[in-house]
Design an enzyme around this catalytic site. Structure first.
Site, PDB file in Angstrom:
ATOM      1  N   LYS A   1       0.845  -1.194   0.000  1.00 55.67           N
ATOM      2  CA  LYS A   1       0.000   0.000   0.000  1.00 55.67           C
ATOM      3  C   LYS A   1       0.880   1.243   0.000  1.00 55.67           C
ATOM      4  O   LYS A   1       1.807   1.367   0.816  1.00 55.67           O
ATOM      5  CB  LYS A   1      -0.894  -0.041   1.254  1.00 55.67           C
ATOM      6  CG  LYS A   1      -2.189   0.703   1.131  1.00 55.67           C
ATOM      7  CD  LYS A   1      -3.085   0.349   2.312  1.00 55.67           C
ATOM      8  CE  LYS A   1      -4.348   1.157   2.301  1.00 55.67           C
ATOM      9  NZ  LYS A   1      -5.136   0.934   3.533  1.00 55.67           N
TER      10      LYS A   1
HETATM   11  O1  G3P Z   1      -9.355   2.013   4.502  1.00 54.20           O
HETATM   12  C1  G3P Z   1      -9.128   3.322   4.931  1.00 54.20           C
HETATM   13  C2  G3P Z   1      -9.755   3.533   6.247  1.00 54.20           C
HETATM   14  O2  G3P Z   1      -9.080   2.813   7.236  1.00 54.20           O
HETATM   15  C3  G3P Z   1      -9.900   4.944   6.628  1.00 54.20           C
HETATM   16  O3  G3P Z   1     -11.093   5.028   7.262  1.00 54.20           O
HETATM   17  O4  G3P Z   1     -12.793   5.979   8.716  1.00 54.20           O
HETATM   18  O5  G3P Z   1     -10.360   6.495   9.103  1.00 54.20           O
HETATM   19  O6  G3P Z   1     -11.573   7.458   7.169  1.00 54.20           O
HETATM   20  P1  G3P Z   1     -11.462   6.326   8.101  1.00 54.20           P
END
Ligand code: G3P
Length: 218
Positions: A83
């Site tokens: 990633k």
């Molecule tokens: O896959 C990306 C994710 O982990 C981010 O999520 O909710 O932190 O924006 P969030």
């Protein structure tokens, strides 16, 4: 649509594998820290549990360091996907790793232009962040739709991996606009199967069956 769990917590993953619904796992540095895990140990364990793509993120900010870290992560197991952030340096690393046959997930995508560049750099997956776009008042699902249109228009093979999904409605929308994959926090994954009318209907079926006096189907 492939369903990935968005967590680095091994116990959260292992308890959700029985029905064969989990196609892969995504992690990021924040999720590794949240899980209190060592990245190499966590990714090793997750790769042994789940056959599909397991995204493990680099933390270097220059392409050379990203490539080095990516190769180190990839050496853990054949199903590791490296990633990389959607930066100019990240795209250089993406091209280099892709040219060596190493799968990549270009993350932190917030625009069609970024997604276009990720595809041109040979990314295996691109991860648009739906929830974070909505946090800023934008249309996260609209972005997924637009990227789908552009990729289909030019025949790019990069898979759209909807990320930063925070609700069941997000997952449904990602499927409806034709995303190749969605990465979902475990609690939202658990909610996908639930519907009050399923519970209500099942209760009625079982109550009626009880009136027959039969024990199951015996
Ligand atoms: O896959 C990306 C994710 O982990 C981010 O999520 O909710 O932190 O924006 P969030």
């Amino acid at each position: 649509m492939q369903i990935f769990l968005d967590t680095a917590d091994v116990s959260e993953i292992s308890s959700r594998l029985e029905a064969g619904l989990v196609d892969g796992v995504t992690t990021n540095p924040s999720l590794i820290v949240k899980a209190g895990a060592d990245i190499f140990e966590a990714i090793t364990q997750i790769c042994a549990l789940v056959d599909g793509p397991i995204s493990a993120e680099v933390v270097a900010t220059q392409a050379e360091g990203m490539i080095e870290e990516g190769k180190k992560l990839r050496a853990i197991a054949d199903n590791v996907v490296v990633k990389l952030p959607l930066t100019a340096q990240g795209l250089i690393a993406c091209r280099a790793l892709s040219d060596e046959g190493i799968p990549t997930n270009v993350t932190l995508c917030f625009s069609v232009n970024q997604a276009l560049l990720a595809a041109k750099a040979g990314a295996t997956f691109v991860s648009p962040f739906v929830g974070r776009i909505e946090d800023m008042g934008g249309d996260g699902i609209g972005l997924l739709e637009d990227i789908r249109r552009v990729y289909d228009h030019y025949g790019y093979m990069t898979q759209i991996l909807a990320a930063s999904l925070r609700s069941m409605a997000h997952v449904e929308a990602a499927a409806m606009v034709g995303c190749d994959a969605a990465t979902i926090p475990p609690q939202i994954f658990d909610g996908l199967v639930k519907h009050p009318l399923t519970d209500k209907g099942l209760e009625a079926f079982l109550n009626d069956w009880a009136k027959t006096g039969r024990n199951g189907l015996k």
